[in-house]
Motif scaffolding. Structure first.
Motif, PDB file in Angstrom:
ATOM      1  N   LEU A   1      -9.088   0.842  -0.579  1.00 49.08           N
ATOM      2  CA  LEU A   1      -8.443  -0.364   0.137  1.00 49.08           C
ATOM      3  C   LEU A   1      -8.864  -1.534  -0.706  1.00 49.08           C
ATOM      4  O   LEU A   1      -7.957  -2.376  -1.074  1.00 49.08           O
ATOM      5  CB  LEU A   1      -8.661  -0.363   1.420  1.00 49.08           C
ATOM      6  CG  LEU A   1      -7.846   0.666   2.365  1.00 49.08           C
ATOM      7  CD1 LEU A   1      -8.231   0.553   3.592  1.00 49.08           C
ATOM      8  CD2 LEU A   1      -6.513   0.536   2.241  1.00 49.08           C
TER       9      LEU A   1
ATOM     10  N   LEU B   1      -5.790  -3.386  -2.475  1.00 48.83           N
ATOM     11  CA  LEU B   1      -4.945  -4.635  -2.080  1.00 48.83           C
ATOM     12  C   LEU B   1      -5.666  -5.802  -2.739  1.00 48.83           C
ATOM     13  O   LEU B   1      -6.402  -5.746  -3.723  1.00 48.83           O
ATOM     14  CB  LEU B   1      -5.647  -4.818  -0.722  1.00 48.83           C
ATOM     15  CG  LEU B   1      -5.070  -3.818   0.384  1.00 48.83           C
ATOM     16  CD1 LEU B   1      -5.708  -3.829   1.725  1.00 48.83           C
ATOM     17  CD2 LEU B   1      -3.840  -4.154   0.817  1.00 48.83           C
TER      18      LEU B   1
ATOM     19  N   LEU C   1       0.751  -1.174   0.092  1.00 51.12           N
ATOM     20  CA  LEU C   1       0.005  -0.102  -0.138  1.00 51.12           C
ATOM     21  C   LEU C   1       0.844   1.131  -0.109  1.00 51.12           C
ATOM     22  O   LEU C   1       0.467   2.302  -0.744  1.00 51.12           O
ATOM     23  CB  LEU C   1      -0.841   0.104   1.134  1.00 51.12           C
ATOM     24  CG  LEU C   1      -2.336  -0.599   1.123  1.00 51.12           C
ATOM     25  CD1 LEU C   1      -2.776  -0.700   2.326  1.00 51.12           C
ATOM     26  CD2 LEU C   1      -3.144  -0.105  -0.107  1.00 51.12           C
TER      27      LEU C   1
ATOM     28  N   MET D   1      -9.764  -7.601   1.953  1.00 49.63           N
ATOM     29  CA  MET D   1     -10.718  -6.798   2.634  1.00 49.63           C
ATOM     30  C   MET D   1     -12.120  -7.650   2.771  1.00 49.63           C
ATOM     31  O   MET D   1     -12.913  -6.772   3.357  1.00 49.63           O
ATOM     32  CB  MET D   1     -11.117  -5.344   1.685  1.00 49.63           C
ATOM     33  CG  MET D   1      -9.764  -4.235   1.755  1.00 49.63           C
ATOM     34  SD  MET D   1      -9.609  -4.079   3.387  1.00 49.63           S
ATOM     35  CE  MET D   1     -10.916  -2.673   3.680  1.00 49.63           C
TER      36      MET D   1
ATOM     37  N   GLU E   1     -12.475   2.883   2.266  1.00 53.04           N
ATOM     38  CA  GLU E   1     -12.649   1.464   2.529  1.00 53.04           C
ATOM     39  C   GLU E   1     -12.597   1.095   0.962  1.00 53.04           C
ATOM     40  O   GLU E   1     -12.023  -0.231   0.628  1.00 53.04           O
ATOM     41  CB  GLU E   1     -13.856   1.189   2.906  1.00 53.04           C
ATOM     42  CG  GLU E   1     -14.248  -0.256   3.041  1.00 53.04           C
ATOM     43  CD  GLU E   1     -15.404  -0.541   3.773  1.00 53.04           C
ATOM     44  OE1 GLU E   1     -15.688  -1.745   4.318  1.00 53.04           O
ATOM     45  OE2 GLU E   1     -16.488   0.148   3.734  1.00 53.04           O
TER      46      GLU E   1
END
Length: 202
Positions: free
Chosen positions: A190, A194, A21, A199, A187
């Protein structure tokens, strides 16, 4: 070795994912008042003070892994979303948070599936006219509000803000709702940045 600031995050998603990240390049449009460096001084921030238009939207997206659109000016928003779509850049776009009172109604969906949001309606319409289809993730609220988009230059209620000559509507908002919109955008980002499954709720 990661800083203690990221210890809990690395315990949840793994140190390798946190390090991945940190290498990502994120373009955030419409974040002038938020203060990214205050949260993480080690974050490398390149600030661009520019009014986004069709003339410069594409070049603002050079060398980015994802676009987070937080613009509230309709023409700029449409121009930037179109540019990102045409370049195949993953995008998360925040729709209207002003005038809302409930964080419980905020949701995520493809922009073309949004409903009940005047800003989302105008953005969808503008993008469809430009040949833009599905694939832009949106954070929105269908909470009922009384608002119609009009040309700010012709509206008596529009104000010049931020030392600019440009007039715009300054709408009331709750910090709880705007913060929740921001968390939902983060959110969604991410989830895009990712590896698949990281997640997903266990």
């Amino acid at each position: 070795m990661l800083d203690d600031q990221f210890l809990r995050l690395s315990r949840l998603i793994g140190e390798e994912n946190v390090e991945a990240l940190m290498a990502k390049r994120v373009t955030i449009a419409g974040i002038g008042a938020v203060g990214v460096r205050d949260i993480n001084p080690k974050c490398r921030v390149i600030a661009v003070d520019a009014y986004i238009s069709e003339d410069n939207a594409s070049q603002l997206l050079d060398d980015t892994d994802i676009l987070l659109d937080c613009i509230d000016t309709l023409d700029s928003k449409i121009a930037l979303l179109q540019a990102a779509y045409e370049r195949g850049i993953p995008t998360v776009s925040s729709m209207g948070a002003a005038l809302r009172r409930s964080i419980g109604l905020i949701r995520r969906a493809d922009l073309m599936d949004t409903f009940g949001c005047p800003l989302a309606r105008e953005v969808r319409s503008g993008l469809r006219k430009r040949g833009v289809g599905r694939g832009i993730e949106a954070v929105f609220s269908p909470e009922k509000v009384r608002f119609e988009y009009v040309d700010a230059e012709k509206d008596e209620k529009a104000e010049a803000v931020g030392g600019s000559d440009r007039r715009r509507m300054v709408l009331g908002s709750l910090p709880t709702v705007t913060a929740a919109f921001g968390m939902m955008v983060a959110e969604a980002a991410l989830s895009r940045l990712l590896p698949p499954g990281v997640m997903d709720p266990s």
